[in-house]
Motif scaffolding. Structure first.
Motif, PDB file in Angstrom:
ATOM      1  N   LEU A 253      72.443  42.565  61.875  1.00 53.04           N
ATOM      2  CA  LEU A 253      71.183  42.496  62.615  1.00 53.04           C
ATOM      3  C   LEU A 253      70.888  43.847  63.234  1.00 53.04           C
ATOM      4  O   LEU A 253      71.769  44.472  63.827  1.00 53.04           O
ATOM      5  CB  LEU A 253      71.262  41.448  63.723  1.00 53.04           C
ATOM      6  N   ILE A 254      69.638  44.283  63.102  1.00 54.27           N
ATOM      7  CA  ILE A 254      69.167  45.468  63.816  1.00 54.27           C
ATOM      8  C   ILE A 254      68.017  45.004  64.703  1.00 54.27           C
ATOM      9  O   ILE A 254      66.995  44.524  64.207  1.00 54.27           O
ATOM     10  CB  ILE A 254      68.705  46.572  62.843  1.00 54.27           C
ATOM     11  N   GLN A 282      79.728  42.265  66.949  1.00 59.92           N
ATOM     12  CA  GLN A 282      80.130  43.259  65.954  1.00 59.92           C
ATOM     13  C   GLN A 282      79.091  43.482  64.854  1.00 59.92           C
ATOM     14  O   GLN A 282      79.062  44.555  64.238  1.00 59.92           O
ATOM     15  CB  GLN A 282      81.459  42.844  65.293  1.00 59.92           C
ATOM     16  N   ASN A 283      78.258  42.478  64.567  1.00 63.22           N
ATOM     17  CA  ASN A 283      77.282  42.689  63.490  1.00 63.22           C
ATOM     18  C   ASN A 283      75.867  42.933  64.007  1.00 63.22           C
ATOM     19  O   ASN A 283      74.882  42.674  63.332  1.00 63.22           O
ATOM     20  CB  ASN A 283      77.303  41.529  62.483  1.00 63.22           C
ATOM     21  N   MET A 284      75.808  43.461  65.247  1.00 65.05           N
ATOM     22  CA  MET A 284      74.516  43.830  65.827  1.00 65.05           C
ATOM     23  C   MET A 284      74.447  45.326  66.057  1.00 65.05           C
ATOM     24  O   MET A 284      75.436  45.956  66.424  1.00 65.05           O
ATOM     25  CB  MET A 284      74.318  43.136  67.185  1.00 65.05           C
ATOM     26  N   SER A 285      73.264  45.877  65.874  1.00 62.88           N
ATOM     27  CA  SER A 285      72.992  47.245  66.301  1.00 62.88           C
ATOM     28  C   SER A 285      71.562  47.282  66.830  1.00 62.88           C
ATOM     29  O   SER A 285      70.784  46.339  66.634  1.00 62.88           O
ATOM     30  CB  SER A 285      73.195  48.239  65.151  1.00 62.88           C
ATOM     31  N   TRP A 286      71.216  48.398  67.469  1.00 59.04           N
ATOM     32  CA  TRP A 286      69.957  48.444  68.215  1.00 59.04           C
ATOM     33  C   TRP A 286      69.143  49.667  67.812  1.00 59.04           C
ATOM     34  O   TRP A 286      69.691  50.708  67.459  1.00 59.04           O
ATOM     35  CB  TRP A 286      70.248  48.490  69.717  1.00 59.04           C
ATOM     36  N   VAL A 292      62.645  43.383  64.058  1.00 58.81           N
ATOM     37  CA  VAL A 292      63.935  42.755  63.833  1.00 58.81           C
ATOM     38  C   VAL A 292      64.250  42.828  62.348  1.00 58.81           C
ATOM     39  O   VAL A 292      63.421  42.459  61.504  1.00 58.81           O
ATOM     40  CB  VAL A 292      63.933  41.285  64.294  1.00 58.81           C
ATOM     41  N   GLN A 293      65.448  43.306  62.022  1.00 59.41           N
ATOM     42  CA  GLN A 293      65.886  43.366  60.618  1.00 59.41           C
ATOM     43  C   GLN A 293      67.131  42.497  60.466  1.00 59.41           C
ATOM     44  O   GLN A 293      68.099  42.643  61.224  1.00 59.41           O
ATOM     45  CB  GLN A 293      66.205  44.803  60.200  1.00 59.41           C
ATOM     46  N   ILE A 294      67.073  41.565  59.535  1.00 58.00           N
ATOM     47  CA  ILE A 294      68.205  40.690  59.238  1.00 58.00           C
ATOM     48  C   ILE A 294      68.607  40.963  57.788  1.00 58.00           C
ATOM     49  O   ILE A 294      67.839  40.703  56.866  1.00 58.00           O
ATOM     50  CB  ILE A 294      67.839  39.213  59.426  1.00 58.00           C
TER      51      ILE A 294
END
Length: 299
Positions: A253-254, A282-286, A292-294
């Motif tokens: 996820l971004i 752990q699977n998120m970034s900003w 929102v990108q999945i």
């Protein structure tokens, strides 16, 4: 009218004491049904506000009132005197809930009042009160949908609380009213906030403003100092749940950085909900964009 004299004097004193360069977005005439005051007082407040508006010290003038305290002629007069936004304390569009709460109007009167405000060329605000006595499951969502259909500039969400000295307090003590739990209300508000976001309508406030002395009069009901955060974090989660397919495999996820402080909820309360979707820290970034990108990660 002694209280109105005191309020008017206090308003003038506050403006005189403010730094000359200070500019406020709004002068808000709240705390009651402004348009139900005697016309001489409505005119007095609005004429004073018009002077400060002409000086560039305030950008707009807004008031709150009951749906049954507006008419086309009055709205036209008040707009000519400089009123910009009328917030209607609709509370609900459901007749049963309004009757059970002792309101003096029906849902149709509330809808008509919203239309009159917009027809007068004034900005419309709608105040809703989920959790009213007589409100059935799902009706809070229906109220939000009806409010959004009227194209307001903004919505306020005030969950129903039991205050000492009110008729609702009597009913509560008699066991005739059971307030919504904080958890249930937080999800109700989250769904409401998401609907508002998707309609492009801002939520101006969630929950009563904490004022000195208020807490001691609250007997029951869904109250929390971070209620707005609880609602917004649930709105984010509900959106994410809708767009993340369960069992799709590992994802990345971004997300917009501006939601980083609310995504997990108060004290991380939503982490278990996200974990069931396969979403972890752990699977998120900003990033700085409102996008929102999945992305599904391939093996």
């Amino acid at each position: 009218m002694r209280d109105l004299d005191a309020i008017f004097v206090a308003m003038q004193q506050a403006m005189r004491a403010a730094p000359p360069a200070a500019v406020w977005d709004s002068l808000a005439l709240y705390g009651g049904s402004f348009t139900a005051l005697p016309e001489v007082w409505i005119r007095r407040f609005l004429e004073a506000a018009a002077i400060w508006k002409a000086q560039g010290r305030i950008r707009q003038v807004r008031c709150s009132t009951r749906p049954d305290a507006v008419d086309a002629a009055g709205l036209a007069r008040w707009k000519a005197l400089g009123l910009d936004v009328v917030e209607l304390g609709v509370q609900s569009f459901q007749d049963d809930a309004l009757a059970a709460s002792g309101r003096s109007y029906t849902g149709e009167v509330a809808r008509r009042a919203c239309g009159l405000v917009r027809a007068a060329g004034l900005g419309l605000g709608v105040q809703l009160m989920p959790g009213l006595p007589g409100q059935r499951p799902g009706e809070a969502g229906q109220d939000v949908a009806q409010a959004l259909a009227l194209h307001p500039e903004g919505i306020r969400l005030y969950p129903c609380l039991v205050l000492e000295g009110t008729g609702l307090a009597v009913r509560w003590r008699q066991g005739l009213h059971q307030p919504r739990s904080l958890e249930a209300m937080a999800w109700t508000l989250g769904r409401a906030v998401l609907r508002c976001w998707e309609a492009g309508v801002p939520v101006w406030r969630i929950g009563m403003l904490e004022q000195p002395g208020l807490a001691q009069h609250i007997l029951a009901g869904p109250r929390h100092p971070a209620l707005g955060t609880m609602a917004r974090s649930r709105a984010i989660f509900l959106w994410m749940r809708r767009h993340i397919q369960r069992g799709r495999g590992a994802i990345r996820l971004i997300l917009p950085r501006r939601v980083s402080g609310e995504i997990w909820g108060v004290a991380g309360e939503l982490r278990p909900h996200y974990a069931r979707l396969g979403v972890h820290h752990q699977n998120m970034s900003w990033h700085e964009e409102d996008i929102v990108q999945i992305m599904e990660l391939t093996a």
